[in-house]
Design a protein around this motif. Sequence first.
Motif, PDB file in Angstrom:
ATOM      1  N   ASN A 234       0.865  -1.183   0.000  1.00 57.54           N
ATOM      2  CA  ASN A 234       0.000   0.000   0.000  1.00 57.54           C
ATOM      3  C   ASN A 234       0.896   1.226   0.000  1.00 57.54           C
ATOM      4  N   ALA A 274      -3.496   3.778   0.258  1.00 56.21           N
ATOM      5  CA  ALA A 274      -3.770   3.884  -1.175  1.00 56.21           C
ATOM      6  C   ALA A 274      -2.982   2.803  -1.915  1.00 56.21           C
ATOM      7  N   PRO A 275      -3.305   2.528  -3.172  1.00 54.16           N
ATOM      8  CA  PRO A 275      -2.473   1.596  -3.947  1.00 54.16           C
ATOM      9  C   PRO A 275      -1.101   2.197  -4.237  1.00 54.16           C
ATOM     10  N   LEU A 297      -5.535  -2.584   1.352  1.00 56.88           N
ATOM     11  CA  LEU A 297      -6.165  -1.352   0.875  1.00 56.88           C
ATOM     12  C   LEU A 297      -7.422  -1.074   1.682  1.00 56.88           C
ATOM     13  N   LYS A 308      -9.343   0.774  -6.115  1.00 52.80           N
ATOM     14  CA  LYS A 308      -7.972   0.695  -5.608  1.00 52.80           C
ATOM     15  C   LYS A 308      -7.302  -0.610  -6.021  1.00 52.80           C
ATOM     16  N   ARG A 311      -6.288  -0.315  -9.674  1.00 50.97           N
ATOM     17  CA  ARG A 311      -5.110   0.532  -9.824  1.00 50.97           C
ATOM     18  C   ARG A 311      -3.852  -0.190  -9.344  1.00 50.97           C
ATOM     19  N   GLN A 312      -3.976  -0.960  -8.254  1.00 51.55           N
ATOM     20  CA  GLN A 312      -2.821  -1.706  -7.754  1.00 51.55           C
ATOM     21  C   GLN A 312      -2.368  -2.771  -8.735  1.00 51.55           C
TER      22      GLN A 312
END
Length: 317
Positions: A234, A274-275, A297, A308, A311-312
């Motif tokens: 993260n 956040a990612p 996350l 999230k 995006r990760q």
Amino acid sequence: MYKLLNMADFYSNEELEKEMKYFSKKYGFDGFELIKFTDNDNTPLKEYIKGYHIRFFPSWMEFYLEDFISLYDELKDKKYFKSLCGGENSKDELVNYFKKELEIAKTLEVEYIVFHACNIKIIESLTYNFKYSDMEVLKNVVDILNEIFEGGNYNLKLLLENLWWSGLRLTNKEEIEYLLKNINYKNVGFILDTGHMINNNPEIKNSKEAVEYIKKNLKNIEEYKKYILGMHLNYSLSGDYVKKTIEKNRKQDLDIHECMKTIYEHINNIDYHAPFEDKEITEVINLLPIKYLVFELIGNTKEELENKIQRQLKIFE
């Protein structure tokens, strides 16, 4: 390497199983790391659960030492003890709580558990004027772990997690050597939380500097990298917030009751999960013998969490 997602037990087993199946099918997760806040029996879900995150009581240490003078000096009121310290009257409450957690993990047949090797008092978290050194905290981490594992029969891995307050930071090999030498339970490793490590250094300005800082710390711990078997992946970049906040708080006479009203908002501003969207973090992953890669996350809604996760995942494309 297992790709896992963190999950809490705030829902029924039926709801949790539905969510676990959904996230596994849609995003390819191999399982989940569970943290418990309820008394629900999650045994029916054990096929999905790879890891178990022991609950963190941030101000546990003085309670474990039964230093009630120091606890009352800061907290003023016993009503805060249970949520912050894991009990109200005796260290046995905390020790027994952790022993119960170990038995739950054993029943769930998880491969590993996560333990936060850290202590933080409320006012400290607002001023960064720490009462205890890293080593003072780690000595008590060793003591309580030896106490809760004594007499038990466990096959799971104990993974100690780094934070950015007094305790384990994973920034030098001396702390790792001390823990490995003094914890009696021998199946011990570490789980690197990337966001927590970034939080160590409020001067970091962007993800490139964050990756370089993590790499520098891994270089510092040298051969002990081989014990880092897990990662909480993260990203938090809160240095500006931290510097402004502690400067303001150090000039004030903080009232504990007012602080308690906003403490969780404060922690979320520091560590917002956040990612980690910089592909260079994959170089760090490849440097380590990671077996458990946990997307840790936070989303206030399912839609936010999925955003999230998506995006990760892009850094692995």
